[in-house]
Design a protein around this motif. Sequence first.
Motif, PDB file in Angstrom:
ATOM      1  N   ARG A  31      -6.107 -17.832  54.324  1.00  0.00           N
ATOM      2  CA  ARG A  31      -4.988 -17.306  53.542  1.00  0.00           C
ATOM      3  C   ARG A  31      -5.508 -16.272  52.542  1.00  0.00           C
ATOM      4  NH1 ARG A  31       0.298 -19.783  51.948  1.00  0.00           N
ATOM      5  NH2 ARG A  31       1.012 -18.358  50.368  1.00  0.00           N
ATOM      6  N   LEU A  32      -4.840 -15.128  52.467  1.00  0.00           N
ATOM      7  CA  LEU A  32      -5.257 -14.062  51.561  1.00  0.00           C
ATOM      8  C   LEU A  32      -4.535 -14.108  50.228  1.00  0.00           C
ATOM      9  CD1 LEU A  32      -5.356 -11.050  54.044  1.00  0.00           C
ATOM     10  CD2 LEU A  32      -7.247 -12.465  53.275  1.00  0.00           C
ATOM     11  N   THR A  33      -3.338 -14.664  50.214  1.00  0.00           N
ATOM     12  CA  THR A  33      -2.522 -14.628  49.004  1.00  0.00           C
ATOM     13  C   THR A  33      -2.572 -15.943  48.250  1.00  0.00           C
ATOM     14  OG1 THR A  33      -0.547 -15.345  50.197  1.00  0.00           O
ATOM     15  CG2 THR A  33      -0.907 -12.965  49.995  1.00  0.00           C
ATOM     16  N   ARG A  34      -2.226 -15.859  46.986  1.00  0.00           N
ATOM     17  CA  ARG A  34      -2.058 -17.041  46.138  1.00  0.00           C
ATOM     18  C   ARG A  34      -0.674 -16.956  45.521  1.00  0.00           C
ATOM     19  NH1 ARG A  34      -6.092 -17.119  48.525  1.00  0.00           N
ATOM     20  NH2 ARG A  34      -8.175 -17.682  47.870  1.00  0.00           N
ATOM     21  N   LYS A  35       0.037 -18.068  45.491  1.00  0.00           N
ATOM     22  CA  LYS A  35       1.381 -18.078  44.928  1.00  0.00           C
ATOM     23  C   LYS A  35       1.304 -18.252  43.413  1.00  0.00           C
ATOM     24  CE  LYS A  35       5.966 -19.601  46.032  1.00  0.00           C
ATOM     25  NZ  LYS A  35       6.777 -20.328  46.985  1.00  0.00           N
ATOM     26  N   ASN A  36       2.027 -17.424  42.690  1.00  0.00           N
ATOM     27  CA  ASN A  36       2.115 -17.515  41.241  1.00  0.00           C
ATOM     28  C   ASN A  36       3.171 -18.542  40.854  1.00  0.00           C
ATOM     29  OD1 ASN A  36       0.219 -15.431  40.758  1.00  0.00           O
ATOM     30  ND2 ASN A  36       1.795 -13.912  41.176  1.00  0.00           N
ATOM     31  N   PRO A  37       3.097 -19.089  39.643  1.00  0.00           N
ATOM     32  CA  PRO A  37       4.093 -20.069  39.197  1.00  0.00           C
ATOM     33  C   PRO A  37       5.534 -19.542  39.243  1.00  0.00           C
ATOM     34  CG  PRO A  37       2.216 -20.087  37.716  1.00  0.00           C
ATOM     35  CD  PRO A  37       2.026 -18.934  38.659  1.00  0.00           C
ATOM     36  N   ASN A  38       5.716 -18.225  39.096  1.00  0.00           N
ATOM     37  CA  ASN A  38       7.068 -17.661  39.099  1.00  0.00           C
ATOM     38  C   ASN A  38       7.587 -17.366  40.507  1.00  0.00           C
ATOM     39  OD1 ASN A  38       5.728 -15.365  39.876  1.00  0.00           O
ATOM     40  ND2 ASN A  38       6.318 -14.142  38.111  1.00  0.00           N
ATOM     41  N   GLY A  39       6.799 -17.690  41.546  1.00  0.00           N
ATOM     42  CA  GLY A  39       7.243 -17.478  42.923  1.00  0.00           C
ATOM     43  C   GLY A  39       6.737 -16.196  43.555  1.00  0.00           C
ATOM     44  N   SER A  40       6.173 -15.279  42.775  1.00  0.00           N
ATOM     45  CA  SER A  40       5.594 -14.059  43.345  1.00  0.00           C
ATOM     46  C   SER A  40       4.192 -14.386  43.876  1.00  0.00           C
ATOM     47  CB  SER A  40       5.540 -12.947  42.289  1.00  0.00           C
ATOM     48  OG  SER A  40       4.677 -13.315  41.234  1.00  0.00           O
ATOM     49  N   TYR A  41       3.530 -13.403  44.451  1.00  0.00           N
ATOM     50  CA  TYR A  41       2.213 -13.626  45.044  1.00  0.00           C
ATOM     51  C   TYR A  41       1.199 -12.638  44.490  1.00  0.00           C
ATOM     52  CZ  TYR A  41       4.574 -16.549  48.419  1.00  0.00           C
ATOM     53  OH  TYR A  41       5.302 -17.541  49.008  1.00  0.00           O
ATOM     54  N   ASP A  69       1.066  10.177  48.980  1.00  0.00           N
ATOM     55  CA  ASP A  69       1.153   8.735  48.751  1.00  0.00           C
ATOM     56  C   ASP A  69      -0.228   8.106  48.855  1.00  0.00           C
ATOM     57  OD1 ASP A  69       3.788   7.954  48.213  1.00  0.00           O
ATOM     58  OD2 ASP A  69       4.338   8.009  50.325  1.00  0.00           O
ATOM     59  N   ILE A  70      -0.430   7.045  48.097  1.00  0.00           N
ATOM     60  CA  ILE A  70      -1.628   6.233  48.272  1.00  0.00           C
ATOM     61  C   ILE A  70      -1.320   5.218  49.363  1.00  0.00           C
ATOM     62  CG2 ILE A  70      -3.195   4.577  47.211  1.00  0.00           C
ATOM     63  CD1 ILE A  70      -2.721   5.994  44.564  1.00  0.00           C
ATOM     64  N   VAL A  71      -2.212   5.117  50.341  1.00  0.00           N
ATOM     65  CA  VAL A  71      -2.021   4.252  51.505  1.00  0.00           C
ATOM     66  C   VAL A  71      -3.133   3.201  51.516  1.00  0.00           C
ATOM     67  CG1 VAL A  71      -1.816   4.221  54.016  1.00  0.00           C
ATOM     68  CG2 VAL A  71      -1.045   6.216  52.740  1.00  0.00           C
ATOM     69  N   VAL A  72      -2.790   1.953  51.850  1.00  0.00           N
ATOM     70  CA  VAL A  72      -3.753   0.844  51.903  1.00  0.00           C
ATOM     71  C   VAL A  72      -4.070   0.524  53.359  1.00  0.00           C
ATOM     72  CG1 VAL A  72      -4.143  -1.582  51.329  1.00  0.00           C
ATOM     73  CG2 VAL A  72      -2.848  -0.130  49.763  1.00  0.00           C
ATOM     74  N   PHE A  73      -5.353   0.408  53.661  1.00  0.00           N
ATOM     75  CA  PHE A  73      -5.830  -0.015  54.970  1.00  0.00           C
ATOM     76  C   PHE A  73      -6.729  -1.228  54.784  1.00  0.00           C
ATOM     77  CE2 PHE A  73      -5.130   4.525  55.358  1.00  0.00           C
ATOM     78  CZ  PHE A  73      -4.501   4.636  56.573  1.00  0.00           C
ATOM     79  N   GLY A  74      -6.868  -2.022  55.819  1.00  0.00           N
ATOM     80  CA  GLY A  74      -7.784  -3.158  55.767  1.00  0.00           C
ATOM     81  C   GLY A  74      -7.105  -4.448  56.164  1.00  0.00           C
ATOM     82  N   GLU A  75      -7.804  -5.537  55.897  1.00  0.00           N
ATOM     83  CA  GLU A  75      -7.355  -6.854  56.333  1.00  0.00           C
ATOM     84  C   GLU A  75      -5.971  -7.207  55.795  1.00  0.00           C
ATOM     85  OE1 GLU A  75      -9.071 -11.384  56.566  1.00  0.00           O
ATOM     86  OE2 GLU A  75      -9.983  -9.987  55.175  1.00  0.00           O
ATOM     87  N   VAL A  76      -5.730  -6.947  54.514  1.00  0.00           N
ATOM     88  CA  VAL A  76      -4.436  -7.315  53.925  1.00  0.00           C
ATOM     89  C   VAL A  76      -3.295  -6.517  54.565  1.00  0.00           C
ATOM     90  CG1 VAL A  76      -4.541  -5.730  51.941  1.00  0.00           C
ATOM     91  CG2 VAL A  76      -3.239  -7.840  51.780  1.00  0.00           C
ATOM     92  N   ALA A  77      -3.508  -5.241  54.830  1.00  0.00           N
ATOM     93  CA  ALA A  77      -2.471  -4.429  55.473  1.00  0.00           C
ATOM     94  C   ALA A  77      -2.228  -4.899  56.908  1.00  0.00           C
ATOM     95  CB  ALA A  77      -2.870  -2.960  55.459  1.00  0.00           C
ATOM     96  N   ASN A  78      -3.295  -5.233  57.623  1.00  0.00           N
ATOM     97  CA  ASN A  78      -3.150  -5.708  59.004  1.00  0.00           C
ATOM     98  C   ASN A  78      -2.406  -7.037  59.067  1.00  0.00           C
ATOM     99  OD1 ASN A  78      -4.585  -3.481  59.860  1.00  0.00           O
ATOM    100  ND2 ASN A  78      -6.525  -4.571  59.975  1.00  0.00           N
ATOM    101  N   LEU A  79      -2.739  -7.966  58.172  1.00  0.00           N
ATOM    102  CA  LEU A  79      -2.083  -9.273  58.171  1.00  0.00           C
ATOM    103  C   LEU A  79      -0.612  -9.155  57.774  1.00  0.00           C
ATOM    104  CD1 LEU A  79      -2.478 -12.296  58.635  1.00  0.00           C
ATOM    105  CD2 LEU A  79      -3.066 -12.493  56.222  1.00  0.00           C
ATOM    106  N   LEU A  80      -0.340  -8.381  56.738  1.00  0.00           N
ATOM    107  CA  LEU A  80       1.045  -8.186  56.310  1.00  0.00           C
ATOM    108  C   LEU A  80       1.868  -7.532  57.418  1.00  0.00           C
ATOM    109  CD1 LEU A  80       3.261  -8.308  54.191  1.00  0.00           C
ATOM    110  CD2 LEU A  80       2.390  -6.164  53.263  1.00  0.00           C
ATOM    111  N   GLY A  81       1.313  -6.533  58.070  1.00  0.00           N
ATOM    112  CA  GLY A  81       2.016  -5.883  59.176  1.00  0.00           C
ATOM    113  C   GLY A  81       2.321  -6.848  60.310  1.00  0.00           C
ATOM    114  N   ALA A  82       1.373  -7.706  60.637  1.00  0.00           N
ATOM    115  CA  ALA A  82       1.592  -8.692  61.706  1.00  0.00           C
ATOM    116  C   ALA A  82       2.702  -9.660  61.326  1.00  0.00           C
ATOM    117  CB  ALA A  82       0.294  -9.450  61.983  1.00  0.00           C
TER     118      ALA A  82
END
Length: 65
Positions: free
Chosen positions: A2-12, A30-43
């Motif tokens: 898992r890449l994300t952590r849940k915050n107490p307010n429900g956001s990540y 635009d600033i563009v993000v590449f890498g593991e987080v972008a690939n996982l989110l896209g999937a």
Amino acid sequence: MRLTRKNPNGSYRIPMCTQKTIRLEWQQEDIVVFGEVANLLGAYEDLGTPEELKELLKTKTGIKK
């Protein structure tokens, strides 16, 4: 993993220590993000919206979350 952590307010948040690779580029004003987080989110986004997935989970398992 898992890449994300849940915050107490429900956001990540995404701690940078969980990232294997990340790359930021400037493309077409635009600033563009590449890498593991972008690939996982896209999937995950290809599977459907969070609301659609929750509805599917309720329909298939009877779980109400």
